[in-house]
Design a protein around this motif. Structure first.
Motif, PDB file in Angstrom:
ATOM      1  N   VAL A 194      69.999 -46.686  47.673  1.00  0.00           N
ATOM      2  CA  VAL A 194      70.635 -48.001  47.727  1.00  0.00           C
ATOM      3  C   VAL A 194      69.606 -49.117  47.537  1.00  0.00           C
ATOM      4  CG1 VAL A 194      70.536 -48.343  50.242  1.00  0.00           C
ATOM      5  CG2 VAL A 194      72.415 -49.341  48.929  1.00  0.00           C
ATOM      6  N   SER A 195      68.362 -48.870  47.907  1.00  0.00           N
ATOM      7  CA  SER A 195      67.319 -49.878  47.733  1.00  0.00           C
ATOM      8  C   SER A 195      67.003 -50.131  46.260  1.00  0.00           C
ATOM      9  CB  SER A 195      66.046 -49.480  48.478  1.00  0.00           C
ATOM     10  OG  SER A 195      65.534 -48.269  47.947  1.00  0.00           O
ATOM     11  N   ILE A 196      67.419 -49.238  45.398  1.00  0.00           N
ATOM     12  CA  ILE A 196      67.259 -49.435  43.954  1.00  0.00           C
ATOM     13  C   ILE A 196      68.586 -49.857  43.329  1.00  0.00           C
ATOM     14  CG2 ILE A 196      66.799 -48.268  41.755  1.00  0.00           C
ATOM     15  CD1 ILE A 196      64.642 -46.681  43.182  1.00  0.00           C
ATOM     16  N   ALA A 197      69.673 -49.216  43.732  1.00  0.00           N
ATOM     17  CA  ALA A 197      70.980 -49.504  43.128  1.00  0.00           C
ATOM     18  C   ALA A 197      71.458 -50.919  43.428  1.00  0.00           C
ATOM     19  CB  ALA A 197      72.012 -48.484  43.612  1.00  0.00           C
ATOM     20  N   TYR A 198      71.362 -51.332  44.687  1.00  0.00           N
ATOM     21  CA  TYR A 198      71.931 -52.623  45.072  1.00  0.00           C
ATOM     22  C   TYR A 198      71.300 -53.804  44.332  1.00  0.00           C
ATOM     23  CZ  TYR A 198      74.055 -56.263  47.847  1.00  0.00           C
ATOM     24  OH  TYR A 198      74.760 -57.366  48.238  1.00  0.00           O
ATOM     25  N   PRO A 199      69.981 -53.854  44.179  1.00  0.00           N
ATOM     26  CA  PRO A 199      69.408 -54.971  43.418  1.00  0.00           C
ATOM     27  C   PRO A 199      69.896 -55.018  41.963  1.00  0.00           C
ATOM     28  CG  PRO A 199      67.715 -53.948  44.744  1.00  0.00           C
ATOM     29  CD  PRO A 199      68.927 -53.062  44.832  1.00  0.00           C
ATOM     30  N   MET A 200      70.323 -53.889  41.432  1.00  0.00           N
ATOM     31  CA  MET A 200      70.828 -53.863  40.056  1.00  0.00           C
ATOM     32  C   MET A 200      72.105 -54.697  39.910  1.00  0.00           C
ATOM     33  SD  MET A 200      68.674 -52.185  38.424  1.00  0.00           S
ATOM     34  CE  MET A 200      67.242 -51.316  38.963  1.00  0.00           C
ATOM     35  N   LEU A 201      72.809 -54.928  41.020  1.00  0.00           N
ATOM     36  CA  LEU A 201      74.002 -55.778  40.961  1.00  0.00           C
ATOM     37  C   LEU A 201      73.657 -57.181  40.483  1.00  0.00           C
ATOM     38  CD1 LEU A 201      75.905 -54.718  44.194  1.00  0.00           C
ATOM     39  CD2 LEU A 201      76.578 -54.269  41.827  1.00  0.00           C
ATOM     40  N   SER A 202      72.395 -57.565  40.613  1.00  0.00           N
ATOM     41  CA  SER A 202      71.959 -58.888  40.147  1.00  0.00           C
ATOM     42  C   SER A 202      72.152 -59.051  38.648  1.00  0.00           C
ATOM     43  CB  SER A 202      70.492 -59.112  40.499  1.00  0.00           C
ATOM     44  OG  SER A 202      70.301 -59.016  41.873  1.00  0.00           O
ATOM     45  N   ILE A 203      72.146 -57.950  37.936  1.00  0.00           N
ATOM     46  CA  ILE A 203      72.383 -58.012  36.486  1.00  0.00           C
ATOM     47  C   ILE A 203      73.748 -58.624  36.213  1.00  0.00           C
ATOM     48  CG2 ILE A 203      72.659 -56.630  34.380  1.00  0.00           C
ATOM     49  CD1 ILE A 203      70.717 -54.591  35.685  1.00  0.00           C
ATOM     50  N   GLY A 204      74.695 -58.392  37.118  1.00  0.00           N
ATOM     51  CA  GLY A 204      76.030 -58.972  36.972  1.00  0.00           C
ATOM     52  C   GLY A 204      75.998 -60.489  36.941  1.00  0.00           C
ATOM     53  N   TYR A 205      75.124 -61.092  37.734  1.00  0.00           N
ATOM     54  CA  TYR A 205      74.999 -62.548  37.707  1.00  0.00           C
ATOM     55  C   TYR A 205      74.532 -63.015  36.335  1.00  0.00           C
ATOM     56  CZ  TYR A 205      73.447 -67.270  38.372  1.00  0.00           C
ATOM     57  OH  TYR A 205      73.276 -68.618  38.207  1.00  0.00           O
ATOM     58  N   VAL A 206      73.573 -62.326  35.783  1.00  0.00           N
ATOM     59  CA  VAL A 206      73.054 -62.685  34.463  1.00  0.00           C
ATOM     60  C   VAL A 206      74.164 -62.591  33.421  1.00  0.00           C
ATOM     61  CG1 VAL A 206      71.398 -62.046  32.660  1.00  0.00           C
ATOM     62  CG2 VAL A 206      70.726 -61.930  35.085  1.00  0.00           C
ATOM     63  N   ILE A 207      74.882 -61.485  33.431  1.00  0.00           N
ATOM     64  CA  ILE A 207      75.969 -61.274  32.476  1.00  0.00           C
ATOM     65  C   ILE A 207      77.030 -62.352  32.642  1.00  0.00           C
ATOM     66  CG2 ILE A 207      77.871 -59.708  31.893  1.00  0.00           C
ATOM     67  CD1 ILE A 207      75.903 -57.403  32.688  1.00  0.00           C
ATOM     68  N   ASN A 208      77.440 -62.590  33.890  1.00  0.00           N
ATOM     69  CA  ASN A 208      78.498 -63.572  34.133  1.00  0.00           C
ATOM     70  C   ASN A 208      78.079 -64.983  33.745  1.00  0.00           C
ATOM     71  OD1 ASN A 208      80.366 -61.743  34.939  1.00  0.00           O
ATOM     72  ND2 ASN A 208      80.145 -62.127  37.111  1.00  0.00           N
ATOM     73  N   ALA A 209      76.843 -65.352  34.024  1.00  0.00           N
ATOM     74  CA  ALA A 209      76.383 -66.690  33.671  1.00  0.00           C
ATOM     75  C   ALA A 209      76.413 -66.891  32.154  1.00  0.00           C
ATOM     76  CB  ALA A 209      74.977 -66.929  34.214  1.00  0.00           C
ATOM     77  N   LEU A 210      75.973 -65.882  31.418  1.00  0.00           N
ATOM     78  CA  LEU A 210      75.948 -65.997  29.956  1.00  0.00           C
ATOM     79  C   LEU A 210      77.353 -65.994  29.364  1.00  0.00           C
ATOM     80  CD1 LEU A 210      72.907 -63.675  29.183  1.00  0.00           C
ATOM     81  CD2 LEU A 210      72.961 -66.183  29.217  1.00  0.00           C
ATOM     82  N   ILE A 211      78.192 -65.091  29.819  1.00  0.00           N
ATOM     83  CA  ILE A 211      79.559 -65.035  29.279  1.00  0.00           C
ATOM     84  C   ILE A 211      80.361 -66.264  29.689  1.00  0.00           C
ATOM     85  CG2 ILE A 211      81.736 -63.752  29.338  1.00  0.00           C
ATOM     86  CD1 ILE A 211      80.068 -61.179  29.384  1.00  0.00           C
ATOM     87  N   ALA A 212      80.189 -66.732  30.925  1.00  0.00           N
ATOM     88  CA  ALA A 212      80.900 -67.934  31.380  1.00  0.00           C
ATOM     89  C   ALA A 212      80.500 -69.144  30.538  1.00  0.00           C
ATOM     90  CB  ALA A 212      80.618 -68.185  32.854  1.00  0.00           C
ATOM     91  N   HIS A 213      79.265 -69.163  30.097  1.00  0.00           N
ATOM     92  CA  HIS A 213      78.809 -70.248  29.229  1.00  0.00           C
ATOM     93  C   HIS A 213      79.601 -70.261  27.917  1.00  0.00           C
ATOM     94  CE1 HIS A 213      76.142 -72.997  27.151  1.00  0.00           C
ATOM     95  NE2 HIS A 213      75.954 -72.087  26.208  1.00  0.00           N
ATOM     96  N   TYR A 214      79.795 -69.087  27.342  1.00  0.00           N
ATOM     97  CA  TYR A 214      80.477 -69.012  26.052  1.00  0.00           C
ATOM     98  C   TYR A 214      82.000 -69.030  26.181  1.00  0.00           C
ATOM     99  CZ  TYR A 214      75.915 -68.107  24.088  1.00  0.00           C
ATOM    100  OH  TYR A 214      74.604 -68.236  23.707  1.00  0.00           O
ATOM    101  N   TRP A 215      82.570 -68.322  27.138  1.00  0.00           N
ATOM    102  CA  TRP A 215      84.024 -68.236  27.274  1.00  0.00           C
ATOM    103  C   TRP A 215      84.653 -69.434  27.970  1.00  0.00           C
ATOM    104  CZ3 TRP A 215      85.481 -62.565  28.929  1.00  0.00           C
ATOM    105  CH2 TRP A 215      85.280 -61.718  27.845  1.00  0.00           C
ATOM    106  N   PHE A 216      83.973 -69.921  29.016  1.00  0.00           N
ATOM    107  CA  PHE A 216      84.573 -70.973  29.827  1.00  0.00           C
ATOM    108  C   PHE A 216      83.890 -72.321  29.661  1.00  0.00           C
ATOM    109  CE2 PHE A 216      85.159 -67.048  32.570  1.00  0.00           C
ATOM    110  CZ  PHE A 216      86.450 -66.802  32.124  1.00  0.00           C
TER     111      PHE A 216
END
Length: 123
Positions: free
Chosen positions: A76-98
């Motif tokens: 979990v100490s490796i997997a959980y920080p990977m959720l941060s990638i979701g912020y990157v993805i969402n910020a970029l897609i939200a920029h283009y879609w919304f």
């Protein structure tokens, strides 16, 4: 991290990110609302009947199953920080879609997140 474990983590992250984007699209379609006792039922029906929100909740449900599979293979100490990638993805897609603004400060924060994820993944 094995290729299967990495695939599960990445799939979980992408499903979670998709869920957030779909929920945002659904709330954009509904418009601003306030929950109160008087409008609880009408707003509840609007939310429950919004296809994007239903799809977002479905993505969450599937992401939980995938995430459990990932956690059975990755600390979990490796997997959980990977959720941060979701912020990157969402910020970029939200920029283009919304049309959400992606200022330099956000871009710098995204860069730091990516550096952190790389450091954790390589530890």
């Amino acid at each position: 991290m094995t290729p299967i474990a990495f695939s599960l983590v990445l799939t979980g992250v992408l499903l979670n990110a998709a869920a957030q984007l779909l929920l945002k699209a659904g709330t954009n379609a509904i418009g601003h609302f306030d929950f109160s006792l008087s409008n609880l039922i009408p707003i509840g029906f609007k939310v429950a009947g919004q296809p994007a929100i239903i799809a977002g909740l479905a993505c969450y449900a599937v992401s939980v199953v995938v995430w459990i599979m990932a956690l059975s293979r990755v600390p979990v100490s490796i997997a959980y920080p990977m959720l941060s990638i979701g912020y990157v993805i969402n910020a970029l897609i939200a920029h283009y879609w919304f049309g959400e603004v992606l200022v330099m400060q956000k871009a710098l924060g995204i860069g730091f997140i990516l550096i952190g994820v790389i450091l954790v993944a390589n530890s």
